[in-house]
Design a protein around this motif. Sequence first.
Motif, PDB file in Angstrom:
ATOM      1  N   GLU A  54      -7.667  46.009  21.280  1.00  0.00           N
ATOM      2  CA  GLU A  54      -7.952  47.436  21.464  1.00  0.00           C
ATOM      3  C   GLU A  54      -8.197  47.764  22.929  1.00  0.00           C
ATOM      4  O   GLU A  54      -7.775  48.817  23.420  1.00  0.00           O
ATOM      5  N   GLU A  55      -8.863  46.866  23.642  1.00  0.00           N
ATOM      6  CA  GLU A  55      -9.124  47.096  25.050  1.00  0.00           C
ATOM      7  C   GLU A  55      -7.839  46.967  25.876  1.00  0.00           C
ATOM      8  O   GLU A  55      -7.649  47.677  26.860  1.00  0.00           O
ATOM      9  N   VAL A  56      -6.954  46.068  25.486  1.00  0.00           N
ATOM     10  CA  VAL A  56      -5.660  45.966  26.162  1.00  0.00           C
ATOM     11  C   VAL A  56      -4.905  47.282  26.019  1.00  0.00           C
ATOM     12  O   VAL A  56      -4.330  47.809  26.987  1.00  0.00           O
ATOM     13  N   GLU A  57      -4.916  47.839  24.803  1.00  0.00           N
ATOM     14  CA  GLU A  57      -4.230  49.109  24.565  1.00  0.00           C
ATOM     15  C   GLU A  57      -4.855  50.237  25.378  1.00  0.00           C
ATOM     16  O   GLU A  57      -4.167  51.103  25.911  1.00  0.00           O
ATOM     17  N   ARG A  58      -6.195  50.230  25.487  1.00  0.00           N
ATOM     18  CA  ARG A  58      -6.876  51.284  26.255  1.00  0.00           C
ATOM     19  C   ARG A  58      -6.502  51.212  27.727  1.00  0.00           C
ATOM     20  O   ARG A  58      -6.199  52.230  28.362  1.00  0.00           O
ATOM     21  N   VAL A  59      -6.521  50.004  28.282  1.00  0.00           N
ATOM     22  CA  VAL A  59      -6.219  49.835  29.703  1.00  0.00           C
ATOM     23  C   VAL A  59      -4.783  50.247  30.003  1.00  0.00           C
ATOM     24  O   VAL A  59      -4.507  50.974  30.966  1.00  0.00           O
ATOM     25  N   THR A  60      -3.833  49.804  29.197  1.00  0.00           N
ATOM     26  CA  THR A  60      -2.424  50.130  29.447  1.00  0.00           C
ATOM     27  C   THR A  60      -2.156  51.611  29.229  1.00  0.00           C
ATOM     28  O   THR A  60      -1.363  52.214  29.954  1.00  0.00           O
ATOM     29  N   ALA A  61      -2.827  52.219  28.225  1.00  0.00           N
ATOM     30  CA  ALA A  61      -2.651  53.656  27.989  1.00  0.00           C
ATOM     31  C   ALA A  61      -3.192  54.472  29.153  1.00  0.00           C
ATOM     32  O   ALA A  61      -2.743  55.597  29.409  1.00  0.00           O
ATOM     33  N   SER A  62      -4.174  53.930  29.889  1.00  0.00           N
ATOM     34  CA  SER A  62      -4.762  54.618  31.034  1.00  0.00           C
ATOM     35  C   SER A  62      -3.948  54.429  32.308  1.00  0.00           C
ATOM     36  O   SER A  62      -4.277  55.000  33.346  1.00  0.00           O
ATOM     37  N   GLY A  63      -2.898  53.617  32.222  1.00  0.00           N
ATOM     38  CA  GLY A  63      -2.059  53.401  33.394  1.00  0.00           C
ATOM     39  C   GLY A  63      -2.246  52.063  34.056  1.00  0.00           C
ATOM     40  O   GLY A  63      -1.589  51.763  35.066  1.00  0.00           O
ATOM     41  N   GLY A  64      -3.138  51.219  33.519  1.00  0.00           N
ATOM     42  CA  GLY A  64      -3.347  49.904  34.088  1.00  0.00           C
ATOM     43  C   GLY A  64      -2.283  48.925  33.626  1.00  0.00           C
ATOM     44  O   GLY A  64      -1.544  49.177  32.674  1.00  0.00           O
ATOM     45  N   GLU A  65      -2.197  47.811  34.301  1.00  0.00           N
ATOM     46  CA  GLU A  65      -1.232  46.777  33.952  1.00  0.00           C
ATOM     47  C   GLU A  65      -1.978  45.534  33.509  1.00  0.00           C
ATOM     48  O   GLU A  65      -2.937  45.098  34.152  1.00  0.00           O
ATOM     49  N   VAL A  66      -1.581  44.968  32.375  1.00  0.00           N
ATOM     50  CA  VAL A  66      -2.223  43.779  31.836  1.00  0.00           C
ATOM     51  C   VAL A  66      -1.194  42.654  31.779  1.00  0.00           C
ATOM     52  O   VAL A  66      -0.104  42.824  31.229  1.00  0.00           O
ATOM     53  N   GLY A  67      -1.521  41.514  32.355  1.00  0.00           N
ATOM     54  CA  GLY A  67      -0.608  40.378  32.330  1.00  0.00           C
ATOM     55  C   GLY A  67      -1.261  39.144  32.902  1.00  0.00           C
ATOM     56  O   GLY A  67      -2.377  39.192  33.441  1.00  0.00           O
ATOM     57  N   ARG A  68      -0.550  38.036  32.807  1.00  0.00           N
ATOM     58  CA  ARG A  68      -1.059  36.772  33.340  1.00  0.00           C
ATOM     59  C   ARG A  68      -0.547  36.565  34.760  1.00  0.00           C
ATOM     60  O   ARG A  68       0.383  37.244  35.205  1.00  0.00           O
ATOM     61  N   ILE A  69      -1.140  35.652  35.476  1.00  0.00           N
ATOM     62  CA  ILE A  69      -0.690  35.343  36.832  1.00  0.00           C
ATOM     63  C   ILE A  69       0.712  34.760  36.769  1.00  0.00           C
ATOM     64  O   ILE A  69       0.997  33.848  35.986  1.00  0.00           O
ATOM     65  N   ASN A  70       1.581  35.307  37.576  1.00  0.00           N
ATOM     66  CA  ASN A  70       2.975  34.862  37.598  1.00  0.00           C
ATOM     67  C   ASN A  70       3.263  34.239  38.953  1.00  0.00           C
ATOM     68  O   ASN A  70       3.147  34.890  39.992  1.00  0.00           O
ATOM     69  N   ILE A  71       3.639  32.967  38.937  1.00  0.00           N
ATOM     70  CA  ILE A  71       3.901  32.245  40.186  1.00  0.00           C
ATOM     71  C   ILE A  71       5.398  32.011  40.328  1.00  0.00           C
ATOM     72  O   ILE A  71       6.035  31.370  39.483  1.00  0.00           O
ATOM     73  N   ALA A  72       5.974  32.559  41.387  1.00  0.00           N
ATOM     74  CA  ALA A  72       7.392  32.350  41.728  1.00  0.00           C
ATOM     75  C   ALA A  72       8.315  32.690  40.570  1.00  0.00           C
ATOM     76  O   ALA A  72       9.301  31.993  40.315  1.00  0.00           O
ATOM     77  N   GLY A  73       7.990  33.755  39.843  1.00  0.00           N
ATOM     78  CA  GLY A  73       8.869  34.219  38.790  1.00  0.00           C
ATOM     79  C   GLY A  73       8.866  33.392  37.533  1.00  0.00           C
ATOM     80  O   GLY A  73       9.673  33.621  36.623  1.00  0.00           O
ATOM     81  N   GLY A  74       7.974  32.403  37.440  1.00  0.00           N
ATOM     82  CA  GLY A  74       7.919  31.564  36.245  1.00  0.00           C
ATOM     83  C   GLY A  74       7.106  32.218  35.140  1.00  0.00           C
ATOM     84  O   GLY A  74       6.750  33.400  35.209  1.00  0.00           O
ATOM     85  N   ALA A  75       6.840  31.451  34.104  1.00  0.00           N
ATOM     86  CA  ALA A  75       6.048  31.953  32.983  1.00  0.00           C
ATOM     87  C   ALA A  75       4.622  32.239  33.442  1.00  0.00           C
ATOM     88  O   ALA A  75       4.079  31.550  34.318  1.00  0.00           O
ATOM     89  N   GLY A  76       4.014  33.273  32.849  1.00  0.00           N
ATOM     90  CA  GLY A  76       2.648  33.610  33.204  1.00  0.00           C
ATOM     91  C   GLY A  76       1.689  32.509  32.821  1.00  0.00           C
ATOM     92  O   GLY A  76       1.844  31.842  31.794  1.00  0.00           O
ATOM     93  N   ILE A  77       0.683  32.288  33.636  1.00  0.00           N
ATOM     94  CA  ILE A  77      -0.312  31.256  33.361  1.00  0.00           C
ATOM     95  C   ILE A  77      -1.705  31.871  33.355  1.00  0.00           C
ATOM     96  O   ILE A  77      -1.928  32.929  33.930  1.00  0.00           O
ATOM     97  N   GLY A  78      -2.640  31.199  32.705  1.00  0.00           N
ATOM     98  CA  GLY A  78      -4.018  31.635  32.686  1.00  0.00           C
ATOM     99  C   GLY A  78      -4.253  32.767  31.707  1.00  0.00           C
ATOM    100  O   GLY A  78      -3.364  33.175  30.951  1.00  0.00           O
TER     101      GLY A  78
END
Length: 314
Positions: A54-78
């Motif tokens: 629910e909090e992920v949906e709230r943040v993204t609906a408010s214009g925020g971006e939710v994601g994992r750390i992405n290093i050199a275009g690879g899969a997100g980590i952490g």
Amino acid sequence: MFSAARSGTTVTFVIIDGWVVTVASVGDSRCILESAEGTVYFLSADHRLDANEEEVERVTASGGEVGRINIAGGAGIGPLRCWPGGLCLSRSIGDTDVGEFIVPVPHVKQVKLSNAGGRLVIASDGVWDALHFQEALNYTRGLPAEAAANRIVKEAVTSKGLRDDTTCIVVDILPPEKLSPPLKRHGKGGIIALFRRRPSDEMSEDQMDRGCLEPDVVEEIYEEGSAMLAQRLNINYPAGNMFKLHDCAVCQLEMKPGEGISVHGTMPKHSRVDPWGGPFLCSSCQVKKEAMEGKLHSRSTDVYSEPITFFYTG
């Protein structure tokens, strides 16, 4: 404390008034209750983005971006993080560099214990990163509150090392004649996600042996987790009259007609909400409300940089 600090903190605030326990929580510090019978209740909310859709949906609906750390275009980590800033939490106090998507509005839950009492375990994220809640409770068996808290911290640090704030408070809510908490049998009881009475209202023999006057039931009185103060303040608020004096819905300041600012004053014209019917806020609380809902630019403030867990007994 230091000037222009931009770090933040989590808070778990507990008020104990007789058998009534009220918990306000922001972030990933937690408060759990074990009743005298051995049933476990969660009194706080987890505002980690990984654990709260629910909090992920709230943040993204408010214009925020939710994601994992992405290093050199690879899969997100952490863990999932909110960007900008990269905070793993969706709510905290401070953290002025992560933008308006991270709010300090607490989740609030209020429950009433039976006079059999119970035990509260209030701890910061360093404890819960290392221990499952049942492990923490098992470590407290047969120990008084202070010794139980020390044991939980010791076991958490032994398990994971001191990598984050690791703080714990254990509080026993007991009848006046009880000098120490009862020893609980392992494996008894379970987790209750939704507060409800058991099918039978009759006392068990075990309860009668302990001298309890009421069944060991925890009753939910109130729960609200919305991040929008306007929605929370409007609950059961009586219809106002713009020609009478109004009290600020937050600080209870008495205001003259026309001084109050309706929490619905910025609602669109086609909305069914009456912007003149209240609740009303004084100008100071209106500024705070807008800041808490991310409607003002972040400002540098003095903020303590470690998670805080504390309680108050009335």
